[in-house]
Design a protein around this motif. Structure first.
Motif, PDB file in Angstrom:
ATOM      1  N   LEU A 216       3.335  11.066  -3.622  1.00 22.94           N
ATOM      2  CA  LEU A 216       3.096  12.147  -2.602  1.00 22.94           C
ATOM      3  C   LEU A 216       1.801  11.915  -2.086  1.00 22.94           C
ATOM      4  O   LEU A 216       0.826  11.729  -2.874  1.00 22.94           O
ATOM      5  CB  LEU A 216       3.433  13.635  -2.686  1.00 22.94           C
ATOM      6  CG  LEU A 216       4.890  14.248  -2.657  1.00 22.94           C
ATOM      7  CD1 LEU A 216       5.789  13.468  -3.688  1.00 22.94           C
ATOM      8  CD2 LEU A 216       4.981  15.581  -2.416  1.00 22.94           C
ATOM      9  N   LEU A 217       1.448  11.774  -0.610  1.00 22.67           N
ATOM     10  CA  LEU A 217       0.204  11.780  -0.070  1.00 22.67           C
ATOM     11  C   LEU A 217      -0.295  12.899   0.893  1.00 22.67           C
ATOM     12  O   LEU A 217       0.609  13.653   1.084  1.00 22.67           O
ATOM     13  CB  LEU A 217       0.395  10.537   0.951  1.00 22.67           C
ATOM     14  CG  LEU A 217       0.861   9.150   0.320  1.00 22.67           C
ATOM     15  CD1 LEU A 217       0.645   8.046   1.220  1.00 22.67           C
ATOM     16  CD2 LEU A 217      -0.225   8.652  -0.783  1.00 22.67           C
ATOM     17  N   SER A 218      -1.456  12.931   0.703  1.00 21.59           N
ATOM     18  CA  SER A 218      -2.086  14.206   1.479  1.00 21.59           C
ATOM     19  C   SER A 218      -1.824  14.252   2.959  1.00 21.59           C
ATOM     20  O   SER A 218      -1.597  15.073   3.456  1.00 21.59           O
ATOM     21  CB  SER A 218      -3.781  14.592   1.110  1.00 21.59           C
ATOM     22  OG  SER A 218      -4.294  13.427   1.861  1.00 21.59           O
TER      23      SER A 218
ATOM     24  N   ALA B 132       7.602   5.372  -3.711  1.00 24.28           N
ATOM     25  CA  ALA B 132       6.693   6.018  -2.775  1.00 24.28           C
ATOM     26  C   ALA B 132       7.374   5.918  -1.335  1.00 24.28           C
ATOM     27  O   ALA B 132       8.627   5.447  -1.377  1.00 24.28           O
ATOM     28  CB  ALA B 132       5.346   5.203  -2.659  1.00 24.28           C
ATOM     29  N   GLY B 133       6.764   6.205  -0.177  1.00 27.08           N
ATOM     30  CA  GLY B 133       7.234   5.853   0.683  1.00 27.08           C
ATOM     31  C   GLY B 133       7.492   7.043   1.786  1.00 27.08           C
ATOM     32  O   GLY B 133       8.078   6.980   3.070  1.00 27.08           O
TER      33      GLY B 133
ATOM     34  N   GLU C 265       7.393  -0.462  -9.588  1.00 27.76           N
ATOM     35  CA  GLU C 265       6.911   0.671  -8.782  1.00 27.76           C
ATOM     36  C   GLU C 265       7.501   0.097  -7.420  1.00 27.76           C
ATOM     37  O   GLU C 265       7.089  -0.940  -7.039  1.00 27.76           O
ATOM     38  CB  GLU C 265       5.816   0.984  -8.968  1.00 27.76           C
ATOM     39  CG  GLU C 265       5.135   2.391  -8.313  1.00 27.76           C
ATOM     40  CD  GLU C 265       4.147   2.736  -8.739  1.00 27.76           C
ATOM     41  OE1 GLU C 265       3.048   2.939  -7.857  1.00 27.76           O
ATOM     42  OE2 GLU C 265       3.578   2.595  -9.896  1.00 27.76           O
ATOM     43  N   LEU C 266       8.090   0.978  -6.746  1.00 27.51           N
ATOM     44  CA  LEU C 266       8.722   0.730  -5.309  1.00 27.51           C
ATOM     45  C   LEU C 266       7.837   1.545  -4.464  1.00 27.51           C
ATOM     46  O   LEU C 266       7.053   2.507  -4.826  1.00 27.51           O
ATOM     47  CB  LEU C 266      10.197   0.990  -5.215  1.00 27.51           C
ATOM     48  CG  LEU C 266      11.095   0.256  -6.198  1.00 27.51           C
ATOM     49  CD1 LEU C 266      12.641   0.997  -6.040  1.00 27.51           C
ATOM     50  CD2 LEU C 266      10.903  -1.054  -6.040  1.00 27.51           C
ATOM     51  N   VAL C 267       8.201   1.167  -3.016  1.00 28.37           N
ATOM     52  CA  VAL C 267       7.539   1.955  -1.928  1.00 28.37           C
ATOM     53  C   VAL C 267       8.611   2.115  -0.761  1.00 28.37           C
ATOM     54  O   VAL C 267       8.122   1.687   0.129  1.00 28.37           O
ATOM     55  CB  VAL C 267       6.308   1.237  -1.396  1.00 28.37           C
ATOM     56  CG1 VAL C 267       4.815   1.374  -2.147  1.00 28.37           C
ATOM     57  CG2 VAL C 267       6.575  -0.381  -1.013  1.00 28.37           C
ATOM     58  N   GLY C 268       9.984   2.365  -1.272  1.00 29.47           N
ATOM     59  CA  GLY C 268      10.891   2.780  -0.326  1.00 29.47           C
ATOM     60  C   GLY C 268      11.554   1.524   0.161  1.00 29.47           C
ATOM     61  O   GLY C 268      12.170   1.657   1.138  1.00 29.47           O
TER      62      GLY C 268
ATOM     63  N   GLU D 140      12.402  14.937   3.676  1.00 29.24           N
ATOM     64  CA  GLU D 140      12.446  13.692   3.312  1.00 29.24           C
ATOM     65  C   GLU D 140      12.460  13.412   1.807  1.00 29.24           C
ATOM     66  O   GLU D 140      13.369  12.655   1.336  1.00 29.24           O
ATOM     67  CB  GLU D 140      11.050  12.954   3.491  1.00 29.24           C
ATOM     68  CG  GLU D 140      10.708  12.383   5.061  1.00 29.24           C
ATOM     69  CD  GLU D 140       9.244  11.562   5.018  1.00 29.24           C
ATOM     70  OE1 GLU D 140       9.518  10.370   5.292  1.00 29.24           O
ATOM     71  OE2 GLU D 140       8.428  12.370   4.808  1.00 29.24           O
ATOM     72  N   LEU D 141      12.046  14.292   1.070  1.00 30.85           N
ATOM     73  CA  LEU D 141      12.121  14.493  -0.335  1.00 30.85           C
ATOM     74  C   LEU D 141      13.754  14.542  -0.660  1.00 30.85           C
ATOM     75  O   LEU D 141      14.203  13.968  -1.632  1.00 30.85           O
ATOM     76  CB  LEU D 141      11.325  15.437  -0.979  1.00 30.85           C
ATOM     77  CG  LEU D 141      11.209  15.486  -2.556  1.00 30.85           C
ATOM     78  CD1 LEU D 141      10.767  14.033  -3.304  1.00 30.85           C
ATOM     79  CD2 LEU D 141      10.222  16.584  -2.892  1.00 30.85           C
TER      80      LEU D 141
END
Length: 263
Positions: A94-96, A58-59, A27-30, A76-77
């Motif tokens: 996605l984050l709130s 993510a990211g 799993e990545l974070v960008g 961004e998406l």
């Protein structure tokens, strides 16, 4: 979850270490955000050689609870999807985002719902590597970020249910949920059909399962009992040798929750 391990090594060496620990999903974070085309091709070739899949990333910098950020989030998406396609990575976290002081909690919850619906339209029907693109809403605990809106798993499930889109699911982070409110298994049982991914780390310290107060043997058994077929992502900070502890965490999950996939 690659951000937690081997951070002093180059990206491709990190993948080698993960493979040595027995994992075939990362799993990545960008990390790829500023890669050149050559770097992206090289990383892709390396993970294929190792038999690794990038199953989630993510990211994104903008959140869902502030309507003023929505267009930037959607932009961004849109920009992220081509990289996800090249990396054959079919899910995005996605984050709130942080609480908007001038808005009620109900209004911010509704903004999350509307933002996820708009995001779902951008990926509706789209597949990557033969799998539907999924958007995963994640909870964060208030000790890590006192300003974060979605600290409650219960509220998170309410949001995902209200969106009513098969490509929108909840990322149940057990570490954050235990710090925020506990009662992990009951919420899992009530909402399993909306869970698209789970994150694993123990409390306190965010170390490997078995070092703290969360009974991961029971959680892994419950995931199996509930026929959970998604990934179990290890997002812990190893307290000792990372390869050994990643291997042991994977073995724990597989032995106590037969049929679960370990990241």
């Amino acid at each position: 979850m690659l951000w937690t391990v081997f951070r002093d090594l180059p990206f491709e060496k990190r993948l080698e270490q993960v493979a040595t620990a027995g994992y075939r999903n990362v799993e990545l974070v960008g990390e790829y955000e500023n890669w050149t085309e050559a770097e992206l091709l090289s990383a892709n070739a390396k993970r294929k050689k190792l038999g690794i899949t990038f199953d989630c990333t993510a990211g994104l910098k903008h959140g869902l609870c502030n309507p003023a950020e929505r267009e930037d989030l959607l932009a961004e998406l849109r920009r992220a999807v081509p990289a996800m396609e090249k990396l054959e990575c079919p899910a995005m976290i996605l984050l709130s985002g942080n609480i908007v002081p001038a808005m009620s909690m109900e209004a911010q919850q509704q903004s999350c719902i509307e933002g996820l619906r708009a995001a779902a339209l951008l990926v509706e029907g789209k597949k990557i590597n033969g799998k539907p693109v999924r958007l995963l809403l994640e909870n964060i605990d208030p000790e890590e970020n006192p300003r974060y809106f979605l600290t409650s798993v219960a509220r998170g499930f309410e949001i995902v249910k209200a969106v009513r889109h098969p490509q929108v699911q909840f990322l149940y982070d057990f570490f954050h949920a235990q710090v925020a409110e506990g009662n992990l298994i009951e919420k899992l049982e009530k909402n399993i059909q909306h869970v698209g991914l789970v994150h694993v780390a123990d409390v306190p310290g965010r170390h490997e399962p078995g070092t703290g107060e969360i009974n991961y043997h029971n959680i892994f058994r419950k995931l199996a009992d509930l026929n959970y077929t998604g990934m179990v992502a290890m997002e812990f900070l190893p307290s000792g040798d990372p390869v050994r502890q990643l291997r042991e965490a994977r073995e724990m999950a597989l032995q106590t929750g037969s049929g679960i996939s370990g990241e």
